[in-house]
Motif scaffolding. Structure first.
Motif, PDB file in Angstrom:
ATOM      1  N   ASP A  60     -23.070  -8.457  -0.528  1.00 35.87           N
ATOM      2  CA  ASP A  60     -24.110  -9.304  -1.117  1.00 35.87           C
ATOM      3  C   ASP A  60     -24.096  -9.251  -2.648  1.00 35.87           C
ATOM      4  O   ASP A  60     -24.752 -10.056  -3.299  1.00 35.87           O
ATOM      5  CB  ASP A  60     -25.492  -8.888  -0.610  1.00 35.87           C
ATOM      6  N   LYS A  61     -23.352  -8.282  -3.190  1.00 36.52           N
ATOM      7  CA  LYS A  61     -23.233  -8.175  -4.647  1.00 36.52           C
ATOM      8  C   LYS A  61     -21.856  -8.617  -5.118  1.00 36.52           C
ATOM      9  O   LYS A  61     -21.424  -8.264  -6.211  1.00 36.52           O
ATOM     10  CB  LYS A  61     -23.533  -6.744  -5.089  1.00 36.52           C
ATOM     11  N   GLY A  62     -21.167  -9.368  -4.273  1.00 35.38           N
ATOM     12  CA  GLY A  62     -19.929  -9.996  -4.702  1.00 35.38           C
ATOM     13  C   GLY A  62     -18.641  -9.288  -4.357  1.00 35.38           C
ATOM     14  O   GLY A  62     -17.568  -9.733  -4.771  1.00 35.38           O
ATOM     15  N   MET A  63     -18.689  -8.198  -3.578  1.00 31.57           N
ATOM     16  CA  MET A  63     -17.439  -7.538  -3.201  1.00 31.57           C
ATOM     17  C   MET A  63     -16.695  -8.399  -2.184  1.00 31.57           C
ATOM     18  O   MET A  63     -17.244  -8.753  -1.142  1.00 31.57           O
ATOM     19  CB  MET A  63     -17.700  -6.144  -2.613  1.00 31.57           C
ATOM     20  N   ASN A  64     -15.455  -8.742  -2.512  1.00 33.17           N
ATOM     21  CA  ASN A  64     -14.649  -9.592  -1.640  1.00 33.17           C
ATOM     22  C   ASN A  64     -13.375  -8.918  -1.145  1.00 33.17           C
ATOM     23  O   ASN A  64     -12.677  -9.483  -0.292  1.00 33.17           O
ATOM     24  CB  ASN A  64     -14.265 -10.883  -2.366  1.00 33.17           C
ATOM     25  N   GLU A  65     -13.054  -7.756  -1.685  1.00 30.66           N
ATOM     26  CA  GLU A  65     -11.841  -7.042  -1.291  1.00 30.66           C
ATOM     27  C   GLU A  65     -12.121  -5.544  -1.251  1.00 30.66           C
ATOM     28  O   GLU A  65     -12.969  -5.042  -1.990  1.00 30.66           O
ATOM     29  CB  GLU A  65     -10.703  -7.284  -2.288  1.00 30.66           C
ATOM     30  N   VAL A  66     -11.392  -4.866  -0.404  1.00 27.07           N
ATOM     31  CA  VAL A  66     -11.439  -3.401  -0.360  1.00 27.07           C
ATOM     32  C   VAL A  66     -10.005  -2.886  -0.317  1.00 27.07           C
ATOM     33  O   VAL A  66      -9.239  -3.236   0.587  1.00 27.07           O
ATOM     34  CB  VAL A  66     -12.223  -2.872   0.856  1.00 27.07           C
ATOM     35  N   ARG A  67      -9.652  -2.080  -1.299  1.00 28.60           N
ATOM     36  CA  ARG A  67      -8.339  -1.417  -1.293  1.00 28.60           C
ATOM     37  C   ARG A  67      -8.509  -0.093  -0.566  1.00 28.60           C
ATOM     38  O   ARG A  67      -9.319   0.742  -0.956  1.00 28.60           O
ATOM     39  CB  ARG A  67      -7.845  -1.191  -2.713  1.00 28.60           C
ATOM     40  N   TYR A  68      -7.740   0.085   0.500  1.00 28.42           N
ATOM     41  CA  TYR A  68      -7.847   1.283   1.338  1.00 28.42           C
ATOM     42  C   TYR A  68      -6.546   2.060   1.240  1.00 28.42           C
ATOM     43  O   TYR A  68      -5.458   1.492   1.356  1.00 28.42           O
ATOM     44  CB  TYR A  68      -8.107   0.898   2.796  1.00 28.42           C
ATOM     45  N   CYS A  69      -6.661   3.364   1.038  1.00 27.64           N
ATOM     46  CA  CYS A  69      -5.471   4.217   0.894  1.00 27.64           C
ATOM     47  C   CYS A  69      -5.568   5.451   1.778  1.00 27.64           C
ATOM     48  O   CYS A  69      -6.633   6.056   1.901  1.00 27.64           O
ATOM     49  CB  CYS A  69      -5.308   4.670  -0.560  1.00 27.64           C
ATOM     50  N   PHE A  70      -4.439   5.832   2.358  1.00 28.93           N
ATOM     51  CA  PHE A  70      -4.271   7.142   2.973  1.00 28.93           C
ATOM     52  C   PHE A  70      -3.558   8.016   1.952  1.00 28.93           C
ATOM     53  O   PHE A  70      -2.433   7.707   1.535  1.00 28.93           O
ATOM     54  CB  PHE A  70      -3.426   7.068   4.241  1.00 28.93           C
ATOM     55  N   ALA A  71      -4.199   9.092   1.535  1.00 28.72           N
ATOM     56  CA  ALA A  71      -3.562  10.080   0.660  1.00 28.72           C
ATOM     57  C   ALA A  71      -3.106  11.225   1.555  1.00 28.72           C
ATOM     58  O   ALA A  71      -3.931  11.930   2.139  1.00 28.72           O
ATOM     59  CB  ALA A  71      -4.546  10.565  -0.400  1.00 28.72           C
ATOM     60  N   GLN A  72      -1.779  11.434   1.665  1.00 28.33           N
ATOM     61  CA  GLN A  72      -1.239  12.348   2.673  1.00 28.33           C
ATOM     62  C   GLN A  72      -0.017  13.097   2.137  1.00 28.33           C
ATOM     63  O   GLN A  72       1.118  12.780   2.481  1.00 28.33           O
ATOM     64  CB  GLN A  72      -0.894  11.556   3.943  1.00 28.33           C
ATOM     65  N   PRO A  73      -0.261  14.107   1.316  1.00 29.07           N
ATOM     66  CA  PRO A  73       0.845  14.809   0.650  1.00 29.07           C
ATOM     67  C   PRO A  73       1.849  15.463   1.588  1.00 29.07           C
ATOM     68  O   PRO A  73       3.006  15.630   1.224  1.00 29.07           O
ATOM     69  CB  PRO A  73       0.127  15.879  -0.184  1.00 29.07           C
ATOM     70  N   GLU A  74       1.430  15.838   2.791  1.00 27.71           N
ATOM     71  CA  GLU A  74       2.324  16.553   3.704  1.00 27.71           C
ATOM     72  C   GLU A  74       3.022  15.638   4.710  1.00 27.71           C
ATOM     73  O   GLU A  74       3.775  16.099   5.558  1.00 27.71           O
ATOM     74  CB  GLU A  74       1.533  17.622   4.469  1.00 27.71           C
TER      75      GLU A  74
ATOM     76  N   PRO B  35       5.531  12.910   6.520  1.00 30.45           N
ATOM     77  CA  PRO B  35       6.934  12.490   6.391  1.00 30.45           C
ATOM     78  C   PRO B  35       7.032  11.025   5.950  1.00 30.45           C
ATOM     79  O   PRO B  35       8.093  10.556   5.586  1.00 30.45           O
ATOM     80  CB  PRO B  35       7.483  12.679   7.810  1.00 30.45           C
ATOM     81  N   PHE B  36       5.897  10.306   6.008  1.00 25.86           N
ATOM     82  CA  PHE B  36       5.862   8.931   5.526  1.00 25.86           C
ATOM     83  C   PHE B  36       5.533   8.958   4.031  1.00 25.86           C
ATOM     84  O   PHE B  36       5.547  10.009   3.412  1.00 25.86           O
ATOM     85  CB  PHE B  36       4.821   8.133   6.321  1.00 25.86           C
ATOM     86  N   ASP B  37       5.247   7.814   3.450  1.00 29.09           N
ATOM     87  CA  ASP B  37       4.884   7.787   2.033  1.00 29.09           C
ATOM     88  C   ASP B  37       3.648   8.646   1.794  1.00 29.09           C
ATOM     89  O   ASP B  37       2.741   8.700   2.629  1.00 29.09           O
ATOM     90  CB  ASP B  37       4.608   6.353   1.580  1.00 29.09           C
ATOM     91  N   LYS B  38       3.612   9.299   0.654  1.00 28.98           N
ATOM     92  CA  LYS B  38       2.510  10.209   0.335  1.00 28.98           C
ATOM     93  C   LYS B  38       1.214   9.458   0.036  1.00 28.98           C
ATOM     94  O   LYS B  38       0.124   9.999   0.166  1.00 28.98           O
ATOM     95  CB  LYS B  38       2.863  11.100  -0.857  1.00 28.98           C
ATOM     96  N   LEU B  39       1.342   8.211  -0.376  1.00 27.42           N
ATOM     97  CA  LEU B  39       0.184   7.376  -0.639  1.00 27.42           C
ATOM     98  C   LEU B  39       0.462   5.992  -0.070  1.00 27.42           C
ATOM     99  O   LEU B  39       1.396   5.318  -0.483  1.00 27.42           O
ATOM    100  CB  LEU B  39      -0.090   7.284  -2.150  1.00 27.42           C
ATOM    101  N   LEU B  40      -0.323   5.603   0.916  1.00 28.33           N
ATOM    102  CA  LEU B  40      -0.188   4.291   1.550  1.00 28.33           C
ATOM    103  C   LEU B  40      -1.430   3.480   1.253  1.00 28.33           C
ATOM    104  O   LEU B  40      -2.552   3.971   1.444  1.00 28.33           O
ATOM    105  CB  LEU B  40      -0.053   4.438   3.066  1.00 28.33           C
ATOM    106  N   CYS B  41      -1.292   2.256   0.783  1.00 27.62           N
ATOM    107  CA  CYS B  41      -2.451   1.428   0.437  1.00 27.62           C
ATOM    108  C   CYS B  41      -2.275   0.004   0.937  1.00 27.62           C
ATOM    109  O   CYS B  41      -1.160  -0.502   1.048  1.00 27.62           O
ATOM    110  CB  CYS B  41      -2.663   1.398  -1.078  1.00 27.62           C
TER     111      CYS B  41
END
Length: 199
Positions: free
Chosen positions: A152-166, A168-174
């Protein structure tokens, strides 16, 4: 192992288990009949790392590998949460329909970009982690919950990330969920959850 602590999810579906509910709504009622599973050592470790991130566990009580992981996750925080506002950590948000709670999700950390007002949510993963964001039901659900707080305050997008240092996939997925993706995810989740909760 049974616990005497109250269930903050109130026995209702949560974002972390929505994939199963959305694929097979009937699994919800079947799972509710099963005794609680004991926590694995990996889950206990993950809980301690999360506690180190939100301040509920003293850093000096963490094992060296747990502390190293906290420091790595803090580095992701510094990268992802520059110039933000309305930051929140470890807060459970509820999705309501006709005034009744249907499902919830607990944000590891979420905020809004101070410049654009758009959302960002980060989920800390220990261990194997995830291999993608866009089609992940937990990511979609938590993004929907954060978006609902601010649309209601104008948010139209959400960037979501998995931060996963350990992982075997990418350490940061967004992935950035658009308004259209969020609306579709909201409708799909509500349909599945209502079906799962029905007689």
């Amino acid at each position: 192992m049974p616990t005497s602590e109250p269930d903050e999810r109130a026995g209702l579906p949560s974002a972390s288990g929505l994939e199963r509910v959305c694929i097979c709504p009937g699994s919800y009622s079947l799972e509710a009949k099963c005794p609680p599973s004991p926590s694995s050592k990996y889950a206990v470790r993950g809980t301690r790392v999360h506690g180190g991130m939100d301040g509920s566990v003293e850093l000096k009580t963490l094992a060296p590998d747990e502390l190293d992981l906290v420091r790595e996750l803090e580095g992701f925080d510094q990268l992802l949460f520059q110039d933000v506002t309305d930051m929140t950590r470890e807060v459970r948000l509820w999705y309501k329909h006709d005034g009744a709670k249907l499902w919830s999700g607990k944000m590891d950390v979420a905020a809004r970009c101070a410049a654009t007002g758009e959302g960002i949510v980060v989920n800390y993963k220990t261990g194997r982690g995830k291999d993608g964001v866009r089609h992940n039901w937990q990511a979609k659900a938590e993004s929907v919950l954060w978006w609902i707080q601010w649309r209601d305050k104008g948010m139209n997008e959400v960037r979501y990330c998995f931060a996963q240092p350990e992982s075997p996939f990418d350490k940061l997925l967004c992935h950035t969920f658009t308004k259209e993706e969020l609306e579709r995810a909201e409708a799909d989740i509500m349909e599945s959850v209502l079906f799962a909760l029905s007689d």
